[in-house]
Design a protein around this motif. Structure first.
Motif, PDB file in Angstrom:
ATOM      1  N   GLU A   1      88.147  90.847  52.503  1.00  0.00           N
ATOM      2  CA  GLU A   1      88.929  90.000  51.595  1.00  0.00           C
ATOM      3  C   GLU A   1      90.205  89.479  52.263  1.00  0.00           C
ATOM      4  N   PRO A   2      91.101  90.346  52.706  1.00  0.00           N
ATOM      5  CA  PRO A   2      92.342  89.832  53.300  1.00  0.00           C
ATOM      6  C   PRO A   2      92.150  89.073  54.611  1.00  0.00           C
ATOM      7  N   ILE A   3      91.161  89.468  55.428  1.00  0.00           N
ATOM      8  CA  ILE A   3      91.004  88.792  56.714  1.00  0.00           C
ATOM      9  C   ILE A   3      90.553  87.346  56.534  1.00  0.00           C
ATOM     10  N   ASN A   4      89.966  87.027  55.383  1.00  0.00           N
ATOM     11  CA  ASN A   4      89.565  85.652  55.107  1.00  0.00           C
ATOM     12  C   ASN A   4      90.611  84.876  54.305  1.00  0.00           C
TER      13      ASN A   4
ATOM     14  N   SER B   1      89.200  83.635  50.771  1.00  0.00           N
ATOM     15  CA  SER B   1      88.276  84.733  50.493  1.00  0.00           C
ATOM     16  C   SER B   1      87.277  84.331  49.410  1.00  0.00           C
ATOM     17  N   LYS B   2      86.362  85.231  49.102  1.00  0.00           N
ATOM     18  CA  LYS B   2      85.309  84.942  48.132  1.00  0.00           C
ATOM     19  C   LYS B   2      85.827  84.886  46.696  1.00  0.00           C
TER      20      LYS B   2
ATOM     21  N   PHE C   1      97.659  85.481  54.456  1.00  0.00           N
ATOM     22  CA  PHE C   1      98.337  84.953  53.274  1.00  0.00           C
ATOM     23  C   PHE C   1      98.106  85.879  52.082  1.00  0.00           C
ATOM     24  N   ASP C   2      98.991  85.775  51.118  1.00  0.00           N
ATOM     25  CA  ASP C   2      98.768  86.474  49.854  1.00  0.00           C
ATOM     26  C   ASP C   2      97.630  85.800  49.101  1.00  0.00           C
ATOM     27  N   GLU C   3      97.022  86.535  48.172  1.00  0.00           N
ATOM     28  CA  GLU C   3      95.911  85.984  47.401  1.00  0.00           C
ATOM     29  C   GLU C   3      96.351  84.742  46.621  1.00  0.00           C
TER      30      GLU C   3
ATOM     31  N   GLN D   1      82.592  82.767  57.218  1.00  0.00           N
ATOM     32  CA  GLN D   1      83.479  83.844  56.775  1.00  0.00           C
ATOM     33  C   GLN D   1      83.568  84.920  57.858  1.00  0.00           C
ATOM     34  N   LEU D   2      84.751  85.522  57.956  1.00  0.00           N
ATOM     35  CA  LEU D   2      84.974  86.553  58.968  1.00  0.00           C
ATOM     36  C   LEU D   2      84.546  87.922  58.446  1.00  0.00           C
ATOM     37  N   SER D   3      83.987  88.729  59.346  1.00  0.00           N
ATOM     38  CA  SER D   3      83.665  90.109  58.983  1.00  0.00           C
ATOM     39  C   SER D   3      84.905  90.977  59.195  1.00  0.00           C
ATOM     40  N   LYS D   4      84.854  92.207  58.705  1.00  0.00           N
ATOM     41  CA  LYS D   4      86.022  93.084  58.809  1.00  0.00           C
ATOM     42  C   LYS D   4      86.319  93.474  60.260  1.00  0.00           C
ATOM     43  N   GLU D   5      85.358  93.229  61.176  1.00  0.00           N
ATOM     44  CA  GLU D   5      85.621  93.507  62.596  1.00  0.00           C
ATOM     45  C   GLU D   5      86.813  92.687  63.104  1.00  0.00           C
ATOM     46  N   TYR D   6      87.063  91.563  62.467  1.00  0.00           N
ATOM     47  CA  TYR D   6      88.182  90.724  62.909  1.00  0.00           C
ATOM     48  C   TYR D   6      89.534  91.302  62.507  1.00  0.00           C
TER      49      TYR D   6
END
Length: 249
Positions: free
Chosen positions: A234-237, A167-168, A132-134, A214-219
């Motif tokens: 940021e975007p993956i979450n 995201s955070k 999704f967009d921010e 929260q997902l890590s960037k590995e996802y």
């Protein structure tokens, strides 16, 4: 004392009766032996037939339509069952709660952030990540396309999971509400897409905000709805993870 013979009995009659009895006994023995031989032959024939009867002629044992896959570990199934029963998957009636917020998942799943994500990691080839967009919760065309692909790749599975996050960026309360709206956006589209009147009993909703798992960037290596865009934590979450789950409970 010698017993007197009946005067009316002809000489040698006693010996004839004894001889007749012996013959009857011999005949009975022959018949019994023949009968046993026939019975043994019948049993052998039946056993031989059972051994040589083709498999297709024997009654078939019922088997599951979809064999369980490797990720259906006892721990995964335990968490799955808790979530299904606690997050309203089978909820009925007006106003029944549907889905789980972060505090619910922490309580009902009784599992840490990392362990929760690790349970779903083996679903990489089965699932996908809708981005999704921010600050937004609407689905773009690429998100709809990914949902269509995943929804129609059911393969006999029973439950479809939607795990939305934020995201955070922003406050915890704001992101909790945002991830809830994202989960609902996916659910509304699946209703429209499927036309299934029983979809409420198939789709499990979880919205985790930014406070749990929260997902890590590995996802970012997972199939996503925006494969060509830059991806990090940021975007993956800003996402909703979706997948059919093949485990039987």
């Amino acid at each position: 004392m010698t017993q007197a013979m009946d005067p009316g009995t002809p000489p040698g009659a006693g010996r004839g009766i004894s001889h007749l009895g012996a013959m009857v006994g011999l005949a009975a023995g022959v018949l019994l032996t023949a009968g046993m031989a026939l019975a043994v032959r019948g049993w052998n024939h039946t056993a031989e037939k059972n051994l040589t009867t083709p498999e297709k002629e024997k009654p078939k044992v019922a088997i599951a339509d979809q064999a369980e896959v490797a990720y259906c570990t006892p721990q995964f199934k335990q968490v799955l069952e808790r979530v299904l029963h606690s997050c309203g998957l089978a909820a009925e009636g007006e106003g029944a709660r549907r889905g789980c917020k972060p505090s619910d998942v922490k309580t009902f799943a009784s599992i840490s952030d990392d362990d929760f994500n690790a349970l779903f990691t083996p679903l990489k080839d089965r699932g996908g990540v809708v981005l999704f967009d921010e600050g937004k919760d609407d689905l773009d065309e690429s998100a709809k396309k990914l949902l269509e692909e995943r929804w129609f790749a059911r393969k006999g599975a029973r439950y479809f999971f939607v795990v939305a996050r934020a995201s955070k960026t922003g406050s915890q309360a704001k992101n909790n509400a945002l991830s809830h709206r994202r989960a609902n956006s996916v659910m509304f589209y699946l209703k429209q897409l499927s036309g299934d009147p029983e979809i409420e009993q198939k789709v499990g909703l979880l919205w985790l905000g930014n406070e749990f798992a929260q997902l890590s960037k590995e996802y970012c290596t997972w199939p996503t709805s925006r494969a060509s865009e830059r991806c990090d934590e940021e975007p993956i979450n800003r996402s909703a993870f979706v997948s059919w789950v093949d485990c039987r409970l």
